[in-house]
Enzyme design. Structure first.
Site, PDB file in Angstrom:
ATOM      1  N   ILE A  13     -27.666 -20.834   5.251  1.00 43.77           N
ATOM      2  CA  ILE A  13     -28.671 -21.892   5.215  1.00 43.77           C
ATOM      3  C   ILE A  13     -30.066 -21.318   5.410  1.00 43.77           C
ATOM      4  CG2 ILE A  13     -29.512 -23.966   6.380  1.00 43.77           C
ATOM      5  CD1 ILE A  13     -26.627 -24.678   7.020  1.00 43.77           C
ATOM      6  N   ASP A  53     -33.966  -9.962  16.593  1.00 38.73           N
ATOM      7  CA  ASP A  53     -32.684 -10.231  17.232  1.00 38.73           C
ATOM      8  C   ASP A  53     -32.966 -11.223  18.352  1.00 38.73           C
ATOM      9  OD1 ASP A  53     -30.365 -10.298  18.727  1.00 38.73           O
ATOM     10  OD2 ASP A  53     -30.117  -8.126  18.827  1.00 38.73           O
ATOM     11  N   ASN A  80     -32.755 -20.998  13.248  1.00 38.92           N
ATOM     12  CA  ASN A  80     -31.556 -21.050  12.423  1.00 38.92           C
ATOM     13  C   ASN A  80     -30.462 -20.096  12.903  1.00 38.92           C
ATOM     14  OD1 ASN A  80     -30.036 -21.534   9.750  1.00 38.92           O
ATOM     15  ND2 ASN A  80     -30.402 -19.325   9.722  1.00 38.92           N
ATOM     16  N   SER A 128     -26.327 -29.366  15.786  1.00 36.58           N
ATOM     17  CA  SER A 128     -25.078 -29.796  15.163  1.00 36.58           C
ATOM     18  C   SER A 128     -24.594 -31.094  15.781  1.00 36.58           C
ATOM     19  CB  SER A 128     -23.996 -28.730  15.331  1.00 36.58           C
ATOM     20  OG  SER A 128     -22.748 -29.204  14.855  1.00 36.58           O
ATOM     21  N   LYS A 155     -24.682 -26.252  21.261  1.00 39.44           N
ATOM     22  CA  LYS A 155     -25.540 -27.083  20.415  1.00 39.44           C
ATOM     23  C   LYS A 155     -26.054 -28.313  21.169  1.00 39.44           C
ATOM     24  CE  LYS A 155     -25.704 -24.647  16.676  1.00 39.44           C
ATOM     25  NZ  LYS A 155     -26.972 -24.059  16.202  1.00 39.44           N
TER      26      LYS A 155
END
Length: 227
Positions: A13, A53, A80, A128, A155
């Site tokens: 994504i 990172d 992301n 999510s 999440k």
């Protein structure tokens, strides 16, 4: 010129969101942990690359310093980068939360000085619905049967961080989104998901909010999600 940083953007994504944002005129920085993969992705896209990172403070600081030196500001930050670990033990928990939660704090804190120089600063967190108490307790929802304790918990924390940042930084938009179940290497074991092109369109919608756009929300493509 709108300057955008996407973490974990060398694939999935993140990569497709970078491609679509480049199409609408953004200057996009592909943040990736692996230098070779990140440089290759950026070259393919025609984007810029920073080694980033999210689990390493020095890497995050260096990446944002490089963007500061080149651009002097940052308009859009897309959180992301993430991991989906199906194990349930201490090492897996540390790995999941370090990437999916602490990584958001590391990158946001490093980015805040650059975001404050933008006329329309905007932070988008890829969260999510698996982290929604409402969804995972609703037998009519697919999240009800997902055996993803660490992913879901991390999440949930990512969404809460987004809301708290929105309250603490009223001059910057912070929103968490569910881009839709997507067929990526993270979901390959489940054999589920739609194309990255479809899900990236949701990311792009939120990454291109106007000055008067909402903040402090948790949304999917249909609107606000229950928590």
């Amino acid at each position: 010129m709108t300057v955008t940083l996407i973490t974990g953007a060398n694939k999935g994504i993140g990569f497709e969101s970078a491609r679509q944002l480049l199409e609408v005129g953004h200057t996009v920085y592909v943040g990736a942990r692996d230098i070779e993969r990140g440089e290759r992705a950026a070259a393919t896209l025609g984007a810029r690359f920073v080694q980033l990172d999210v689990t390493d403070d020095a890497s995050v600081s260096s990446a944002l310093a490089a963007i500061n030196a080149a651009e002097g500001h940052l308009d859009v930050l897309v959180h992301n980068a993430g991991v989906l670990d199906t194990a349930l033990d201490g090492p897996a928990a540390l790995r999941s939360f370090d990437t999916n939660v602490v990584g958001i704090v590391r990158v946001t804190e490093a980015a805040l000085p650059l975001l404050r120089r933008s006329s329309n600063p905007n932070v988008v967190t890829i969260s999510s619905s698996a982290g929604s108490f409402w969804a995972v307790n609703n037998p009519e929802r697919p999240e009800f049967r997902l055996p993803l304790a660490l992913y879901s918990a991390s999440k949930t924390a990512a969404t809460m961080l987004t809301v708290q940042y929105a309250k603490a930084q009223p001059g910057i938009k912070f929103n968490a989104i569910e881009p839709g179940t997507t067929a990526t290497d993270m979901t390959a074991a489940f054999g589920i998901g739609r194309s990255v092109e479809e899900s990236a369109r949701i990311v792009v919608r939120w990454a291109t909010l106007g000055v008067d756009g909402p903040t402090g929300t948790f949304q999917d493509e249909a609107g606000e999600l229950g928590w």
